[in-house]
Design a protein around this motif. Structure first.
Motif, PDB file in Angstrom:
ATOM      1  N   ARG A 109      84.968  45.921 -10.657  1.00  0.00           N
ATOM      2  CA  ARG A 109      85.767  47.141 -10.837  1.00  0.00           C
ATOM      3  C   ARG A 109      86.440  47.485  -9.522  1.00  0.00           C
ATOM      4  N   SER A 166      88.210  49.929  -8.739  1.00  0.00           N
ATOM      5  CA  SER A 166      88.066  51.332  -8.340  1.00  0.00           C
ATOM      6  C   SER A 166      86.765  51.537  -7.568  1.00  0.00           C
ATOM      7  N   PHE A 201      84.466  46.783 -16.379  1.00  0.00           N
ATOM      8  CA  PHE A 201      85.859  46.502 -16.015  1.00  0.00           C
ATOM      9  C   PHE A 201      86.669  47.788 -15.980  1.00  0.00           C
ATOM     10  N   ASP A 202      87.694  47.806 -15.119  1.00  0.00           N
ATOM     11  CA  ASP A 202      88.567  48.968 -14.999  1.00  0.00           C
ATOM     12  C   ASP A 202      89.726  48.861 -15.963  1.00  0.00           C
ATOM     13  N   GLN A 249      92.646  50.842 -15.337  1.00  0.00           N
ATOM     14  CA  GLN A 249      93.854  51.082 -14.560  1.00  0.00           C
ATOM     15  C   GLN A 249      93.908  50.211 -13.310  1.00  0.00           C
ATOM     16  N   PRO A 250      94.964  49.414 -13.110  1.00  0.00           N
ATOM     17  CA  PRO A 250      95.076  48.661 -11.850  1.00  0.00           C
ATOM     18  C   PRO A 250      95.404  49.610 -10.698  1.00  0.00           C
ATOM     19  N   PRO A 251      94.951  49.270  -9.480  1.00  0.00           N
ATOM     20  CA  PRO A 251      95.144  50.168  -8.345  1.00  0.00           C
ATOM     21  C   PRO A 251      96.533  50.070  -7.717  1.00  0.00           C
ATOM     22  N   LEU A 252      97.363  49.154  -8.214  1.00  0.00           N
ATOM     23  CA  LEU A 252      98.642  48.864  -7.566  1.00  0.00           C
ATOM     24  C   LEU A 252      99.692  48.509  -8.610  1.00  0.00           C
ATOM     25  N   ARG A 305     102.602  45.869 -10.036  1.00  0.00           N
ATOM     26  CA  ARG A 305     102.576  44.391 -10.143  1.00  0.00           C
ATOM     27  C   ARG A 305     102.951  43.737  -8.834  1.00  0.00           C
ATOM     28  N   LEU A 312      92.346  54.573  -6.338  1.00  0.00           N
ATOM     29  CA  LEU A 312      91.234  54.413  -7.285  1.00  0.00           C
ATOM     30  C   LEU A 312      91.643  54.769  -8.710  1.00  0.00           C
TER      31      LEU A 312
END
Lengths: 162, 145
Positions: free
Chosen positions: A47, A49, B74-75, B77-80, B82, B145
């Motif tokens: 993860r 985050s 698993f997340d 939302q991606p932190p960045l 593309r 985050l």
């Protein structure tokens, strides 16, 4: 008679080749890969985050991932110092093949800086990147560009540019 | 930080350590993911490459399996963006090859072996990553985050 013997020798030779390359060692490698993947997932390393929260020391710091390293080192250091050092060779290979531990060079420092920047931006390091590669589009983007980065390094190195 | 997080981190870490120990004791090799990927690109011979390919394929399949049975690992939302992810991926790929290792190879195996190289590499990439997050927080007000 001779021919059967010849056949037999040939067969056992190819069988031992397969025994070396396939079967038992690869079974252990597969078990290891499964444990590794479950370990990454359970600990929170898959993860981003969570990873970014761990790296966010000057913000809302979540230090829990420190314990991943602690747990891993506790087990591996025990295995390395108390088990592998007592073996003259690995159980299913001819020799230990371990990298140098000594000299610090510019590549080590520079490479680690670049890796740190990438890790700090995405919160994903190479192990989790493999796991995430097909789980989401962003995982795929990260993984494939990581492979391009790896390929680019070996390309420039082979050309002697680096 | 909750106690459950710490326990998960510890036991997950122990699993990672155990899997690396298995590769060491059975195969006599370091379990470093960036090294495993890099050696496939170098390609010396099949004997050298086979176990690495098997490791990566099984790790990949484990990921596919886990994403179904443990989606909470698993997340969403991606932190960045593309573009940002692609840049980060390039840096991680190139950097780990130049620096000869990543979190698993240097951070777990190397430190356990008391390798000076690995201790320094780990301090540098952890420090740089922490700094990167701090700079991002300073510039955008969030760590992504």
């Amino acid at each position: 008679m001779n021919m059967t013997q010849g056949n037999f020798a040939q067969q056992s030779q190819s069988r031992s080749y397969f025994k070396d390359i396939l079967s038992v060692p690869l079974l252990f490698i597969s078990i290891s890969a499964i444990l590794f993947g479950v370990g990454l997932g359970l600990s929170g390393m898959t993860r981003s985050s969570k990873v970014l929260g761990f790296l966010d020391v000057f913000g809302v710091w979540d230090p829990s991932l420190m314990f991943v390293m602690l747990g891993a080192i506790a087990v591996y250091a025990t295995a390395f110092h108390f088990v592998s050092k007592r073996l003259s060779k690995p159980l299913l290979a001819n020799e230990f093949s371990l990298p140098n531990t000594g000299k610090v060079d510019r590549g080590l420092i520079g490479g680690s800086i670049l890796f740190g920047v990438g890790w700090g931006l995405a919160g994903v390091c190479p192990g989790p990147a493999v796991i995430l590669s097909t789980v989401s589009t962003s995982g795929f983007v990260f993984f494939s560009s990581m492979l391009i980065g790896v390929a680019f390094y070996h390309f420039v190195k082979r050309r002697g540019i680096l | 930080m909750y106690l459950q997080d710490v326990l998960n981190a510890l036991s997950g870490g122990a699993l990672i350590g155990f899997s690396a120990a298995l590769v060491l004791i059975v195969n006599g090799r370091i379990l470093g993911v960036s090294g495993i990927i890099g050696q496939i690109f170098i390609f010396k011979n099949w004997r050298d490459v086979t176990w690495r390919v098997v490791f990566l394929v099984v790790l990949f399949l484990t990921g596919v399996f886990l994403s179904h049975v443990r989606p909470e690992w698993f997340d969403g939302q991606p932190p960045l963006s593309r573009f940002g992810l692609a840049l980060a991926g390039l840096l991680v790929g190139f950097g780990t090859q130049l620096g000869n290792g990543c979190t698993s190879g240097h951070g777990v195996c190397g430190i356990s072996r008391l390798s000076k190289r690995s201790v320094i590499a780990t301090l540098v990439f952890m420090g740089t990553a922490i700094l990167t997050v701090a700079i991002r927080r300073f510039l955008t007000g969030s760590a992504g985050l």
